[in-house]
Design a protein around this motif. Structure first.
Motif, PDB file in Angstrom:
ATOM      1  N   MET A   1     -29.921  50.975  98.246  1.00  0.00           N
ATOM      2  CA  MET A   1     -30.209  51.500  96.919  1.00  0.00           C
ATOM      3  C   MET A   1     -29.024  51.241  96.009  1.00  0.00           C
TER       4      MET A   1
ATOM      5  N   THR B   1     -27.397  52.036  92.059  1.00  0.00           N
ATOM      6  CA  THR B   1     -27.452  52.971  90.934  1.00  0.00           C
ATOM      7  C   THR B   1     -26.424  52.567  89.892  1.00  0.00           C
TER       8      THR B   1
ATOM      9  N   VAL C   1     -31.439  52.003  89.945  1.00  0.00           N
ATOM     10  CA  VAL C   1     -31.784  50.783  89.209  1.00  0.00           C
ATOM     11  C   VAL C   1     -32.454  49.756  90.110  1.00  0.00           C
ATOM     12  N   ASP C   2     -32.259  49.886  91.414  1.00  0.00           N
ATOM     13  CA  ASP C   2     -32.894  48.944  92.324  1.00  0.00           C
ATOM     14  C   ASP C   2     -32.900  49.548  93.725  1.00  0.00           C
ATOM     15  N   PHE C   3     -33.858  49.090  94.582  1.00  0.00           N
ATOM     16  CA  PHE C   3     -33.959  49.608  95.957  1.00  0.00           C
ATOM     17  C   PHE C   3     -34.870  48.688  96.742  1.00  0.00           C
ATOM     18  N   ASN C   4     -34.767  48.730  98.030  1.00  0.00           N
ATOM     19  CA  ASN C   4     -35.634  47.897  98.868  1.00  0.00           C
ATOM     20  C   ASN C   4     -36.815  48.716  99.385  1.00  0.00           C
TER      21      ASN C   4
ATOM     22  N   LYS D   1     -43.346  52.329  93.873  1.00  0.00           N
ATOM     23  CA  LYS D   1     -42.002  52.183  93.323  1.00  0.00           C
ATOM     24  C   LYS D   1     -41.790  53.068  92.102  1.00  0.00           C
TER      25      LYS D   1
ATOM     26  N   ALA E   1     -38.316  54.859  91.024  1.00  0.00           N
ATOM     27  CA  ALA E   1     -37.561  54.066  90.057  1.00  0.00           C
ATOM     28  C   ALA E   1     -37.148  54.937  88.875  1.00  0.00           C
TER      29      ALA E   1
END
Length: 542
Positions: free
Chosen positions: A133, A135, A142-145, A157, A161
């Protein structure tokens, strides 16, 4: 004090005992459970009956079972999920079943929740990887798998998100994480790997190991954070389970109401706290002590033989013996021993309980069975045993034994005029004076009513009995005083001497009785030796 419920039942499924935890778990008091059948009581639902009967049958064959999962119905109708381990035990010679019951309701709920989450995730994704993750510096995601999405229980998501990552951290760890992240941003690499508790969408939590670093912009300034989260819940659970298992074992040993010790190479290697409490020794004093040194000298050979039997696997039956305490006192203990391997060598583990009070109770019961309840003198059965033994000894040693029958004169008049309470007081006082009037080896017994019997062993000549009879009669010359009553009472005594007047108990007692009635005919307050002529007198009177 055991953390698990412990109970015993007979081979038909009827409760015979239970600890406090069993009462708390089921909501019944022990009095409500004892004698009840767990099938008929409704504690075990019908769907578990077949399984329970199979396990009970294995117990009857001497096999332990479990742990097996069951659902039990409490008194209030609620249900509790448990694991039950059972094993046959012998209690006072009777085979019973002992069960150890552990409440796993919360664990099952947790397992079900975890299993539901894991099944959902397995269905959605082919594989599970560490969650990653990213941030911004304020913690906004701001993003993650996909792994991060799955691990936190979200399906879309959009659900995660833009949220702040600190919302996924347990409240108890948020301040610590913020402090650690601040240090990492400042360049402190020692804070870049830590453990925290994370929250999932359903409110449950899990333990994770964080590895995080700083993302920088093109100018090298901190622009955000990236973290790799590895779920260590199972590892933590395994560590906690091991810790709990060790604490449970320690707790059982520390709270067990029986003494437990381990012997190897004939010396004590371990002693439980209850062992110390019961015996008064400290563990340091016990460790290295030869086990037989603690056994009463008269019981050592028997205990040694039992130990050999156990080491050979020939016996596991509990047995009793006397134990020497630190203060010099002696305890009766009931002990069970089993052979185990310890540090690569054969050893024995023993558990024992203090049965001193039980032995005292047994002795009290035995005493009551052979003694008169009013005077505490031997009663007729004990008198007959003593007389039989003394006659056998006299025959071996070619000695004489005198048997006396003493009857109080006019005792019925006391009961009729003053009442039975005064009569009972008089009988106790008479018994006391008789005890003090005879020799140390003589026996005074009450046969019933106002009739007393005496055994006078080791008499060198028959006339020696006359001195005892005179001493008894003299003891009654002083009045008996009970509150406002001053009683004067006399006695009539009949004497028969072995072997001249009979060679067995029955004959001697009968002839002493005949002589006693002759004493009454002679005006009471005297004693008479039995003579064969008295038999003729009895026949004439008849």
């Amino acid at each position: 004090n055991a953390p698990d419920a412990i109970y015993t039942n007979d081979l038909m499924g009827n409760f015979t005992s239970g600890n406090r935890k069993a009462e708390e778990m089921l909501g019944y008091s022990q009095q409500e459970l004892i004698g009840e059948n767990y099938f008929e009581k409704g504690i075990l639902p019908e769907e578990y009956a077949t399984k329970a009967i199979e396990l009970l049958e294995r117990n009857r064959r001497g096999e332990p079972t479990g742990p097996d999962e069951f659902v039990l119905v409490r008194k209030d109708g609620s249900r509790v999920v448990v694991e039950i381990s059972t094993f046959p035990v012998t209690i006072e010679g009777e085979l019973e079943i002992m069960g150890i019951v552990r409440d796993i309701t919360e664990r099952k709920r947790a397992e079900d929740a975890v299993r539901e989450s894991e099944e959902k995730l397995r269905f959605m994704f082919e594989s599970i990887e560490d969650a990653i993750m990213a941030t911004d510096l304020q913690g906004n995601i701001v993003d993650f798998n996909e792994a991060a999405l799955r691990k936190h229980g979200y399906t879309h998501k959009e659900e995660i998100a833009g949220r702040n990552a600190f919302e996924l951290i347990s409240p108890k760890d948020r301040a610590r994480l913020m402090e650690d992240l601040g240090k990492v941003i400042e360049g402190d690499r020692s804070r870049s790997r830590k453990e925290y508790t994370l929250l999932t969408s359903d409110g449950s939590d899990y333990e994770a190991e964080f590895s995080y670093g700083v993302m920088r912009d093109s100018s090298g300034n901190p622009a955000g954070l990236i973290g790799v989260m590895r779920d260590i819940t199972e590892r933590k659970r395994a560590e906690e389970a091991l810790k709990e298992s060790e604490e449970l074992s320690r707790g059982i040993l520390n709270t067990a109401t029986v003494g437990i010790y381990l012997v190897q190479d004939k010396v004590l290697q371990y002693a439980s706290p209850e062992f110390e409490h019961i015996t008064g020794y400290t563990r340091d004093e016990l460790t290295g002590t030869h086990s037989l040194d603690l056994v009463h000298p008269e019981d050592r050979e028997r205990v040694r033989e039992k130990a050999i039997e156990h080491l050979k696997g020939q016996s596991n039956v509990p047995y009793e013996y006397r134990f020497k305490c630190k203060d010099g006192g002696v305890l009766w203990i009931l002990e069970r021993v089993t052979s185990i391997a310890y540090k690569g060598k054969q050893a024995t583990v023993a558990s024992f309980m203090d049965i001193t009070e039980r032995k005292k109770t047994e002795e009290t019961i035995r005493h009551m069975a052979y003694h008169d309840t009013l005077t505490d003198l031997p009663n007729r059965p004990l008198f007959n045993e003593i007389l039989t033994l003394e006659l056998a000894r006299a025959q071996r040693n070619q000695q004489q034994v005198a048997v006396m029958l003493l009857d109080l004169d006019e005792f019925k008049h006391v009961n009729d005029t003053l009442g039975h309470p005064v009569g009972d007081q008089l009988l106790k006082a008479v018994a006391d004076r008789m005890r003090r009037s005879v020799r140390k080896g003589d026996t005074v017994a009450r046969m019933g009513g106002d009739e007393f019997m005496l055994v006078l062993p080791e008499m060198s000549q028959a006339e020696d009995a006359a001195r005892i009879a005179q001493k008894l009669m003299a003891a009654f010359t002083k009045p008996f005083v009970f509150r406002a009553h001053k009683l004067h009472i006399t006695s009539s005594i009949g004497v028969a001497v072995y072997p001249h007047d009979g060679e067995n108990s029955e004959t001697l007692i009968k002839n002493a009785d005949i002589a006693m009635y002759r004493a009454k005919e002679q005006g009471r307050n005297n004693y008479q030796y039995y003579t064969p002529a008295m038999n003729g007198r009895v026949l004439i009177d008849s």
